[in-house]
Scaffold this motif. Sequence first.
Motif, PDB file in Angstrom:
ATOM      1  N   ARG A  91      60.457 -49.209 -16.188  1.00  0.00           N
ATOM      2  CA  ARG A  91      59.637 -48.204 -16.105  1.00  0.00           C
ATOM      3  C   ARG A  91      58.876 -48.094 -17.234  1.00  0.00           C
ATOM      4  N   LYS A  92      59.452 -48.159 -18.395  1.00  0.00           N
ATOM      5  CA  LYS A  92      59.016 -48.134 -19.767  1.00  0.00           C
ATOM      6  C   LYS A  92      57.929 -49.055 -20.101  1.00  0.00           C
ATOM      7  N   GLY A  93      57.748 -50.265 -19.191  1.00  0.00           N
ATOM      8  CA  GLY A  93      56.840 -50.945 -19.659  1.00  0.00           C
ATOM      9  C   GLY A  93      56.721 -51.807 -20.796  1.00  0.00           C
ATOM     10  N   TYR A  94      57.940 -52.310 -21.297  1.00  0.00           N
ATOM     11  CA  TYR A  94      58.098 -53.058 -22.674  1.00  0.00           C
ATOM     12  C   TYR A  94      57.557 -54.399 -22.354  1.00  0.00           C
ATOM     13  N   ASP A  95      57.599 -54.977 -21.145  1.00  0.00           N
ATOM     14  CA  ASP A  95      57.132 -56.316 -20.901  1.00  0.00           C
ATOM     15  C   ASP A  95      55.698 -56.603 -21.113  1.00  0.00           C
ATOM     16  N   VAL A  96      54.934 -55.275 -20.563  1.00  0.00           N
ATOM     17  CA  VAL A  96      53.469 -55.276 -20.726  1.00  0.00           C
ATOM     18  C   VAL A  96      53.023 -55.107 -22.170  1.00  0.00           C
ATOM     19  N   LEU A  97      53.980 -54.303 -22.858  1.00  0.00           N
ATOM     20  CA  LEU A  97      53.608 -54.360 -24.147  1.00  0.00           C
ATOM     21  C   LEU A  97      53.720 -55.442 -25.042  1.00  0.00           C
ATOM     22  N   LEU A  98      54.778 -56.145 -24.820  1.00  0.00           N
ATOM     23  CA  LEU A  98      54.779 -57.414 -25.504  1.00  0.00           C
ATOM     24  C   LEU A  98      53.695 -58.584 -24.864  1.00  0.00           C
ATOM     25  N   ASP A  99      53.288 -58.517 -23.667  1.00  0.00           N
ATOM     26  CA  ASP A  99      52.163 -59.324 -23.550  1.00  0.00           C
ATOM     27  C   ASP A  99      50.834 -58.893 -23.984  1.00  0.00           C
TER      28      ASP A  99
END
Length: 350
Positions: free
Chosen positions: A183-191
Amino acid sequence: MSRPLRVAFVHPGDIGTPSGGYAYDRRMIAELSAAGLEIAALRLDGGFPVPTPAQVAAALETLAATAPGTVLLADGLALGALPAAGLAGIGRPLVALCHHPLALETGLDPQLAQQLWESERAALSVCDAIIAISPETWRMLRERYDVPAHRMTLAVPGTEPAARVPADAEPPRLVAVGSLTPRKGYDVLLDALALLDDLAFSLAIVGTPDLDPATAARIARRVAAWPRDNIRLLGRLDAAALERAYAQADIMVHPALYEGYGMVLAEAIRRGLPVVCTTGGAAGETVPDGAGLKVPPGDAPALAAALRRLITDRELRRSLADGAFAAGQALPSWADTAATIRRVLERVAA
């Protein structure tokens, strides 16, 4: 002299768990105790929010063993998984404390999400009062769980007094704070950061890897394989180390897909950190306009574009830092939050 109001703060698992919800719980126990209530943590063991039948039975026995007249203030992570009939039969005043509806957790199987919704909705229906920790949670309980407004009270998390941080280094230093969970979205941040390889910046990620080891391992692998050495995983930090992480940052980035409130966002603006966050759940309300840039959750290109603006425009960073600090000074204290909850507890006890 009348006896102090007796309260059992019901929570699942370890009250020291490093999350915003448990931090709220710990602080309320301390504040309500300081305000004169006889309050103690009451731990329920088991696989919450999906306990086994035996764990459910044990939890109900634990609640029923409390002294008559004790007000049960129950964290929704435990409450929502318990059967309404069993809760109604305990014979104690019951107050729900809802951080984030169980059925809205990111990545749930649809069948499990439906099961949690039905269980939580039924459990809330037998509570004497319900406390929502953000306007977003309030709305979700009204719209998706049919909780009448007159049964709810809003008790937004408090913040500690904090000095303003400089937030003026070049190249900018980004900080992200939150457990390594989907839910914290770190994959999105790295993308998103992969689209900014032409810019100079650094990122420190603060958050425990213990709550979702698979997600934490994936993020660690991605950071280890990063073509530059500008991203660090700091893990869980104690209060003093977290304070240093804020002081050494220039931009807070929070890519969460959904937030019930976003306590770390409040901590950031209290210190005057400009923010880039999503509009997932309550995050867009916790960070007011003029304190940061907001993008849709899960949208890596939009997140990258907002970060590019803030990284490359020092004047914009200064303007948003001023707006963040001003907004942060208007946030409630923890004593304010505790006073709101105390009024609810006293009302249901009477």
